[in-house]
Scaffold this motif. Structure first.
Motif, PDB file in Angstrom:
ATOM      1  N   MET A   1     -13.428  -6.069   9.446  1.00  0.00           N
ATOM      2  CA  MET A   1     -12.038  -6.387   9.168  1.00  0.00           C
ATOM      3  C   MET A   1     -11.881  -7.902   9.082  1.00  0.00           C
ATOM      4  O   MET A   1     -12.555  -8.650   9.772  1.00  0.00           O
ATOM      5  CB  MET A   1     -11.129  -5.799  10.246  1.00  0.00           C
ATOM      6  N   THR A   2     -10.969  -8.339   8.246  1.00  0.00           N
ATOM      7  CA  THR A   2     -10.706  -9.748   8.030  1.00  0.00           C
ATOM      8  C   THR A   2     -10.044 -10.366   9.262  1.00  0.00           C
ATOM      9  O   THR A   2      -9.220  -9.743   9.921  1.00  0.00           O
ATOM     10  CB  THR A   2      -9.786  -9.919   6.802  1.00  0.00           C
ATOM     11  N   GLN A  55       3.230 -18.897  12.089  1.00  0.00           N
ATOM     12  CA  GLN A  55       2.509 -19.033  10.825  1.00  0.00           C
ATOM     13  C   GLN A  55       1.313 -18.104  10.931  1.00  0.00           C
ATOM     14  O   GLN A  55       0.583 -18.125  11.933  1.00  0.00           O
ATOM     15  CB  GLN A  55       2.072 -20.470  10.550  1.00  0.00           C
ATOM     16  N   ILE A  56       1.130 -17.281   9.906  1.00  0.00           N
ATOM     17  CA  ILE A  56       0.133 -16.212   9.936  1.00  0.00           C
ATOM     18  C   ILE A  56      -0.891 -16.435   8.835  1.00  0.00           C
ATOM     19  O   ILE A  56      -0.526 -16.731   7.697  1.00  0.00           O
ATOM     20  CB  ILE A  56       0.808 -14.827   9.767  1.00  0.00           C
ATOM     21  N   PHE A  57      -2.152 -16.257   9.203  1.00  0.00           N
ATOM     22  CA  PHE A  57      -3.269 -16.379   8.271  1.00  0.00           C
ATOM     23  C   PHE A  57      -4.091 -15.102   8.320  1.00  0.00           C
ATOM     24  O   PHE A  57      -4.374 -14.583   9.389  1.00  0.00           O
ATOM     25  CB  PHE A  57      -4.175 -17.553   8.652  1.00  0.00           C
ATOM     26  N   VAL A  58      -4.484 -14.635   7.143  1.00  0.00           N
ATOM     27  CA  VAL A  58      -5.419 -13.511   7.026  1.00  0.00           C
ATOM     28  C   VAL A  58      -6.631 -14.079   6.305  1.00  0.00           C
ATOM     29  O   VAL A  58      -6.554 -14.413   5.114  1.00  0.00           O
ATOM     30  CB  VAL A  58      -4.814 -12.332   6.246  1.00  0.00           C
ATOM     31  N   SER A  75       5.289  -5.039   0.174  1.00  0.00           N
ATOM     32  CA  SER A  75       4.699  -5.058  -1.172  1.00  0.00           C
ATOM     33  C   SER A  75       3.271  -4.517  -1.216  1.00  0.00           C
ATOM     34  O   SER A  75       2.712  -4.340  -2.292  1.00  0.00           O
ATOM     35  CB  SER A  75       4.692  -6.490  -1.713  1.00  0.00           C
ATOM     36  N   GLY A  76       2.672  -4.290  -0.037  1.00  0.00           N
ATOM     37  CA  GLY A  76       1.285  -3.837   0.013  1.00  0.00           C
ATOM     38  C   GLY A  76       0.276  -4.972   0.033  1.00  0.00           C
ATOM     39  O   GLY A  76      -0.927  -4.743   0.152  1.00  0.00           O
ATOM     40  N   ALA A  81      -4.776  -7.913   1.630  1.00  0.00           N
ATOM     41  CA  ALA A  81      -5.401  -9.110   2.225  1.00  0.00           C
ATOM     42  C   ALA A  81      -6.325  -8.726   3.373  1.00  0.00           C
ATOM     43  O   ALA A  81      -7.437  -9.245   3.482  1.00  0.00           O
ATOM     44  CB  ALA A  81      -4.316 -10.086   2.716  1.00  0.00           C
ATOM     45  N   ILE A  82      -5.877  -7.785   4.213  1.00  0.00           N
ATOM     46  CA  ILE A  82      -6.688  -7.335   5.352  1.00  0.00           C
ATOM     47  C   ILE A  82      -7.976  -6.696   4.860  1.00  0.00           C
ATOM     48  O   ILE A  82      -9.054  -6.912   5.409  1.00  0.00           O
ATOM     49  CB  ILE A  82      -5.904  -6.329   6.231  1.00  0.00           C
ATOM     50  N   SER A  83      -7.892  -5.914   3.793  1.00  0.00           N
ATOM     51  CA  SER A  83      -9.080  -5.210   3.293  1.00  0.00           C
ATOM     52  C   SER A  83      -9.979  -6.114   2.455  1.00  0.00           C
ATOM     53  O   SER A  83     -11.056  -5.705   2.051  1.00  0.00           O
ATOM     54  CB  SER A  83      -8.666  -3.993   2.465  1.00  0.00           C
ATOM     55  N   GLY A  84      -9.528  -7.347   2.191  1.00  0.00           N
ATOM     56  CA  GLY A  84     -10.338  -8.277   1.423  1.00  0.00           C
ATOM     57  C   GLY A  84     -10.153  -8.137  -0.081  1.00  0.00           C
ATOM     58  O   GLY A  84     -10.875  -8.763  -0.851  1.00  0.00           O
TER      59      GLY A  84
END
Length: 88
Positions: A1-2, A55-58, A75-76, A81-84
């Protein structure tokens, strides 16, 4: 996972909402609390260009703040982003 990173501060309702969304989705994240370590605010501003919390980063993708996180969820784009599937 990212890798997911969240810059927060104490007594921040937006921070609480953002963390709750991630937790509800079962997304593990690393929290950097700038209340406990004020130097983290400088790191956050340098990385995001923003001064507000959270502030959030993936991975290397800057999602933004709480409202941006919820918009990405609707929006999905958060799941992508999590799945790459989304790269910066």
């Amino acid at each position: 996972m990212t890798r997911v990173e969240v810059f927060t501060r104490d007594l921040c309702g937006f921070c609480t909402r953002a963390k709750r969304l991630l937790e509800d989705k079962g997304i593990a994240f690393t929290e950097y609390n700038a209340t406990k370590d004020p130097s983290l605010r400088e790191v956050m501003v340098k990385r995001s260009g923003q001064r507000t919390f959270p502030q959030i980063f993936v991975g290397d993708i800057h999602i933004g703040g709480c409202d941006d996180l919820y918009a990405a969820e609707r929006s999905g784009k958060l799941d992508a982003a999590i799945s790459g599937e989304i790269a910066q």
